[in-house]
Scaffold this motif. Structure first.
Motif, PDB file in Angstrom:
ATOM      1  N   LEU A   1       7.217  -3.349  -6.110  1.00 17.72           N
ATOM      2  CA  LEU A   1       7.090  -4.179  -4.916  1.00 17.72           C
ATOM      3  C   LEU A   1       5.649  -4.626  -4.750  1.00 17.72           C
ATOM      4  O   LEU A   1       4.724  -3.806  -4.788  1.00 17.72           O
ATOM      5  CB  LEU A   1       7.530  -3.404  -3.674  1.00 17.72           C
ATOM      6  N   TYR A   2       5.456  -5.932  -4.569  1.00 15.30           N
ATOM      7  CA  TYR A   2       4.142  -6.511  -4.297  1.00 15.30           C
ATOM      8  C   TYR A   2       4.183  -7.181  -2.927  1.00 15.30           C
ATOM      9  O   TYR A   2       5.189  -7.800  -2.555  1.00 15.30           O
ATOM     10  CB  TYR A   2       3.765  -7.561  -5.347  1.00 15.30           C
ATOM     11  N   THR A   3       3.080  -7.056  -2.168  1.00 17.28           N
ATOM     12  CA  THR A   3       2.991  -7.695  -0.855  1.00 17.28           C
ATOM     13  C   THR A   3       1.631  -8.372  -0.705  1.00 17.28           C
ATOM     14  O   THR A   3       0.655  -7.985  -1.341  1.00 17.28           O
ATOM     15  CB  THR A   3       3.172  -6.673   0.284  1.00 17.28           C
ATOM     16  N   TRP A   4       1.590  -9.370   0.178  1.00 16.28           N
ATOM     17  CA  TRP A   4       0.323 -10.045   0.473  1.00 16.28           C
ATOM     18  C   TRP A   4       0.459 -10.824   1.775  1.00 16.28           C
ATOM     19  O   TRP A   4       1.548 -11.019   2.291  1.00 16.28           O
ATOM     20  CB  TRP A   4      -0.100 -10.973  -0.672  1.00 16.28           C
ATOM     21  N   GLY A   5      -0.686 -11.235   2.329  1.00 14.93           N
ATOM     22  CA  GLY A   5      -0.709 -11.955   3.591  1.00 14.93           C
ATOM     23  C   GLY A   5      -1.294 -11.109   4.711  1.00 14.93           C
ATOM     24  O   GLY A   5      -2.162 -10.257   4.489  1.00 14.93           O
ATOM     25  N   TRP A   6      -0.817 -11.337   5.926  1.00 12.16           N
ATOM     26  CA  TRP A   6      -1.320 -10.654   7.120  1.00 12.16           C
ATOM     27  C   TRP A   6      -0.866  -9.199   7.119  1.00 12.16           C
ATOM     28  O   TRP A   6       0.304  -8.901   6.951  1.00 12.16           O
ATOM     29  CB  TRP A   6      -0.807 -11.378   8.359  1.00 12.16           C
ATOM     30  N   GLY A   7      -1.810  -8.263   7.325  1.00 15.17           N
ATOM     31  CA  GLY A   7      -1.473  -6.849   7.270  1.00 15.17           C
ATOM     32  C   GLY A   7      -1.891  -6.060   8.491  1.00 15.17           C
ATOM     33  O   GLY A   7      -1.968  -4.835   8.419  1.00 15.17           O
ATOM     34  N   HIS A   8      -2.133  -6.724   9.615  1.00 11.75           N
ATOM     35  CA  HIS A   8      -2.690  -6.062  10.793  1.00 11.75           C
ATOM     36  C   HIS A   8      -1.848  -4.885  11.282  1.00 11.75           C
ATOM     37  O   HIS A   8      -2.382  -3.900  11.793  1.00 11.75           O
ATOM     38  CB  HIS A   8      -2.857  -7.076  11.920  1.00 11.75           C
ATOM     39  N   TYR A   9      -0.541  -4.967  11.121  1.00 10.45           N
ATOM     40  CA  TYR A   9       0.334  -3.895  11.597  1.00 10.45           C
ATOM     41  C   TYR A   9       0.836  -2.995  10.465  1.00 10.45           C
ATOM     42  O   TYR A   9       1.746  -2.201  10.672  1.00 10.45           O
ATOM     43  CB  TYR A   9       1.520  -4.484  12.358  1.00 10.45           C
ATOM     44  N   GLY A  10       0.227  -3.123   9.298  1.00 10.65           N
ATOM     45  CA  GLY A  10       0.646  -2.291   8.175  1.00 10.65           C
ATOM     46  C   GLY A  10       1.849  -2.836   7.439  1.00 10.65           C
ATOM     47  O   GLY A  10       2.446  -2.132   6.602  1.00 10.65           O
ATOM     48  N   GLN A  11       2.215  -4.093   7.683  1.00  7.93           N
ATOM     49  CA  GLN A  11       3.419  -4.658   7.087  1.00  7.93           C
ATOM     50  C   GLN A  11       3.310  -4.877   5.583  1.00  7.93           C
ATOM     51  O   GLN A  11       4.300  -5.189   4.924  1.00  7.93           O
ATOM     52  CB  GLN A  11       3.806  -5.969   7.778  1.00  7.93           C
ATOM     53  N   LEU A  12       2.103  -4.682   5.021  1.00  2.96           N
ATOM     54  CA  LEU A  12       1.946  -4.781   3.562  1.00  2.96           C
ATOM     55  C   LEU A  12       2.213  -3.449   2.882  1.00  2.96           C
ATOM     56  O   LEU A  12       2.353  -3.393   1.656  1.00  2.96           O
ATOM     57  CB  LEU A  12       0.550  -5.295   3.203  1.00  2.96           C
ATOM     58  N   GLY A  13       2.229  -2.358   3.644  1.00  3.72           N
ATOM     59  CA  GLY A  13       2.597  -1.062   3.092  1.00  3.72           C
ATOM     60  C   GLY A  13       1.543  -0.370   2.266  1.00  3.72           C
ATOM     61  O   GLY A  13       1.854   0.557   1.511  1.00  3.72           O
ATOM     62  N   HIS A  14       0.269  -0.782   2.419  1.00  5.35           N
ATOM     63  CA  HIS A  14      -0.808  -0.205   1.607  1.00  5.35           C
ATOM     64  C   HIS A  14      -1.563   0.906   2.317  1.00  5.35           C
ATOM     65  O   HIS A  14      -2.598   1.368   1.833  1.00  5.35           O
ATOM     66  CB  HIS A  14      -1.792  -1.304   1.181  1.00  5.35           C
ATOM     67  N   GLY A  15      -1.098   1.318   3.484  1.00  2.00           N
ATOM     68  CA  GLY A  15      -1.745   2.402   4.204  1.00  2.00           C
ATOM     69  C   GLY A  15      -2.928   1.971   5.036  1.00  2.00           C
ATOM     70  O   GLY A  15      -3.701   2.812   5.501  1.00  2.00           O
ATOM     71  N   SER A  16      -3.087   0.665   5.229  1.00  2.00           N
ATOM     72  CA  SER A  16      -4.209   0.152   6.017  1.00  2.00           C
ATOM     73  C   SER A  16      -3.756  -1.057   6.814  1.00  2.00           C
ATOM     74  O   SER A  16      -2.611  -1.505   6.696  1.00  2.00           O
ATOM     75  CB  SER A  16      -5.377  -0.243   5.104  1.00  2.00           C
ATOM     76  N   ARG A  17      -4.683  -1.595   7.633  1.00  2.00           N
ATOM     77  CA  ARG A  17      -4.388  -2.803   8.408  1.00  2.00           C
ATOM     78  C   ARG A  17      -5.016  -4.033   7.764  1.00  2.00           C
ATOM     79  O   ARG A  17      -5.083  -5.099   8.388  1.00  2.00           O
ATOM     80  CB  ARG A  17      -4.907  -2.644   9.839  1.00  2.00           C
ATOM     81  N   CYS A  18      -5.443  -3.889   6.530  1.00  2.00           N
ATOM     82  CA  CYS A  18      -6.114  -4.990   5.838  1.00  2.00           C
ATOM     83  C   CYS A  18      -5.119  -6.063   5.406  1.00  2.00           C
ATOM     84  O   CYS A  18      -3.986  -5.766   5.028  1.00  2.00           O
ATOM     85  CB  CYS A  18      -6.861  -4.470   4.617  1.00  2.00           C
ATOM     86  N   SER A  19      -5.560  -7.300   5.462  1.00  2.00           N
ATOM     87  CA  SER A  19      -4.790  -8.426   4.949  1.00  2.00           C
ATOM     88  C   SER A  19      -5.248  -8.735   3.530  1.00  2.00           C
ATOM     89  O   SER A  19      -6.299  -8.268   3.089  1.00  2.00           O
ATOM     90  CB  SER A  19      -4.962  -9.648   5.852  1.00  2.00           C
ATOM     91  N   SER A  20      -4.485  -9.539   2.816  1.00  2.00           N
ATOM     92  CA  SER A  20      -4.834  -9.862   1.431  1.00  2.00           C
ATOM     93  C   SER A  20      -4.250 -11.217   1.050  1.00  2.00           C
ATOM     94  O   SER A  20      -3.108 -11.524   1.382  1.00  2.00           O
ATOM     95  CB  SER A  20      -4.300  -8.786   0.477  1.00  2.00           C
TER      96      SER A  20
ATOM     97  N   GLU B   1      -4.131 -11.939  -2.130  1.00  2.00           N
ATOM     98  CA  GLU B   1      -3.726 -11.672  -3.501  1.00  2.00           C
ATOM     99  C   GLU B   1      -2.588 -10.655  -3.511  1.00  2.00           C
ATOM    100  O   GLU B   1      -2.643  -9.650  -2.796  1.00  2.00           O
ATOM    101  CB  GLU B   1      -4.904 -11.121  -4.325  1.00  2.00           C
ATOM    102  N   PRO B   2      -1.529 -10.892  -4.292  1.00  2.00           N
ATOM    103  CA  PRO B   2      -0.432  -9.925  -4.364  1.00  2.00           C
ATOM    104  C   PRO B   2      -0.929  -8.572  -4.872  1.00  2.00           C
ATOM    105  O   PRO B   2      -1.634  -8.498  -5.874  1.00  2.00           O
ATOM    106  CB  PRO B   2       0.541 -10.565  -5.359  1.00  2.00           C
ATOM    107  N   LYS B   3      -0.562  -7.508  -4.155  1.00  2.00           N
ATOM    108  CA  LYS B   3      -0.948  -6.157  -4.549  1.00  2.00           C
ATOM    109  C   LYS B   3       0.285  -5.263  -4.567  1.00  2.00           C
ATOM    110  O   LYS B   3       1.142  -5.340  -3.685  1.00  2.00           O
ATOM    111  CB  LYS B   3      -1.985  -5.586  -3.577  1.00  2.00           C
ATOM    112  N   ILE B   4       0.367  -4.394  -5.574  1.00  2.00           N
ATOM    113  CA  ILE B   4       1.505  -3.508  -5.715  1.00  2.00           C
ATOM    114  C   ILE B   4       1.495  -2.451  -4.605  1.00  2.00           C
ATOM    115  O   ILE B   4       0.429  -1.970  -4.203  1.00  2.00           O
ATOM    116  CB  ILE B   4       1.509  -2.837  -7.107  1.00  2.00           C
TER     117      ILE B   4
END
Length: 383
Positions: free
Chosen positions: A326-345, A347-350
């Motif tokens: 699974l790769y996610t990217w974009g707005w991550g303020h609420y943790g919706q990217l699943g990377h353990g942080s509120r950072c946005s990206s 670039e697609p990250k696993i």
């Protein structure tokens, strides 16, 4: 072996974990959590003849901004639908036997073998507001998934049934906040609705009321489509991912000026003491940033595998590779990217939670500010 469903991102109304809301914990779920709390709705099953002690599984999850709805199965049969979130409540016998679901902030639409029904989700008023028989004699009728139904599709507000021209031979349809993306049997992509952020893919910011083929993709057969807040995506028959529309938060996977400036400010803050107040040199002034991409753009997610599925949230995107990553990217303020942080990206990250845990992701569904994922152990051979 059963499939496990996970959720992460915005949980302000308990749509991922109702217990967190009750305990007034952080409204953000930064890492994937198993949806155990959504798996048991004793009220639902005790009134449909199913013992509360019998195990149920999640067949499908759908989401709006403040709510999530879960189709439960037991013994391979759909047993009911639970709604969790701002207007949470339980549809009991009415949901038994449903095959598919569509959720908005105000309505829950369920598809059955011969009918489609819509319930209001206003507090203390869960009434059936619309119902229509399906023309199941059409050849593609049984294979269609909501919002598609034979002869047309279901809109997010009245009038619920919207007809589609028969010549389109629609096989898949995705609804964004203000636009629609349709896939035909021949692999052609059509879009219509608001185009103010380039989400229609026609090279302009003009809106359109009628389905129009995305000419930039003509000649390249597509197998899947998705629509987000103000961006769109599709996957080619060869497994390539194309994305277009608004890129304010990097949701289409192209360089975002806002995210780069935010990252630079954070770096400057960290280095402030070391640099004694001197501003770091801006090395990104010559970069090309994309705020709106009005034509489909090819996005490289993984160099070693194809893309099998894509889903779009309000301002984030998630994709599954042919290897089950699974790769996610974009707005991550609420943790919706699943990377353990509120950072946005941009670039697609696993999402290493699944790869490190030796899990293969089978499905992904993006809510507006959260993400739901089904996964199985990697040593399991999918049926």
């Amino acid at each position: 072996m059963s499939v496990n469903w996970f959720g992460f991102g915005f949980n302000g109304f308990g749509q991922i974990d109702p217990q967190c809301k009750d305990e007034q914990k952080d409204i953000r779920v930064l890492r994937p959590v198993v949806l155990d709390s959504l798996c048991t709705c004793a009220q639902t099953f005790s009134r449909t003849g199913l013992s509360t002690e019998q195990k149920t599984e999640i067949q499908k999850v759908v989401a709006s901004w403040s709510q999530s709805a879960v189709i439960h199965i037991s013994g391979g049969e759909p047993r009911g639908v639970c709604v969790h979130g701002a207007e949470s409540g339980v549809l009991v016998s009415e949901g038994e036997g449903c095959e598919d679901a569509l959720l908005t902030e105000s309505f829950l639409i369920l598809r059955f073998s011969h009918t489609v029904k819509c319930w209001s989700l206003h507090r203390n008023s869960r009434e059936l507001v619309w119902s229509e028989e399906l023309n199941t004699t059409e050849k593609t009728g049984n294979a269609l998934q909501l919002p598609l139904v034979p002869g047309g599709y279901i809109g997010s507000k009245p009038p619920f049934f919207r007809p589609l021209p028969p010549h389109l031979q629609a096989v898949s349809l995705a609804l964004g906040t203000e636009h629609a993306v349709l896939l035909t049997a021949s692999g052609t992509v059509y879009t219509w609705g608001h185009g103010s952020h380039g989400q229609l893919g026609h090279g302009t910011l003009v809106s359109g009321d009628e389905p129009r083929a995305v000419e930039a993709l003509c000649g390249v057969p597509m197998k899947s489509v998705a629509a987000g807040g103000w961006h769109s995506a599709c996957i080619s028959a060869g497994g390539d991912l194309y994305v277009w529309g608004w890129n304010e938060s990097g949701q289409i996977g192209l360089p975002s000026k806002g995210l780069r400036e935010e990252s630079q400010r954070e770096e400057e803050s960290i280095e402030k003491d070391k640099l004694k107040g001197n501003k770091k040199e801006d090395k990104g002034t010559s970069d090309v940033f994309i705020s709106i991409q009005a034509f489909p753009a090819l996005v490289d997610v993984s160099e070693v595998s194809e893309i099998n599925k894509v889903s779009c949230g309000s301002r984030h995107t998630a994709a599954i590779t042919s290897t089950g990553d699974l790769y996610t990217w974009g707005w991550g303020h609420y943790g919706q990217l699943g990377h353990g942080s509120r950072c946005s990206s941009d670039e697609p990250k696993i999402v290493d939670f699944f790869s490190d845990g030796r899990m293969s992701v089978e499905d992904v569904v993006c809510g507006l500010w959260n993400t739901f994922v089904s996964a199985v152990p990697r040593n399991r051979v999918p049926s």
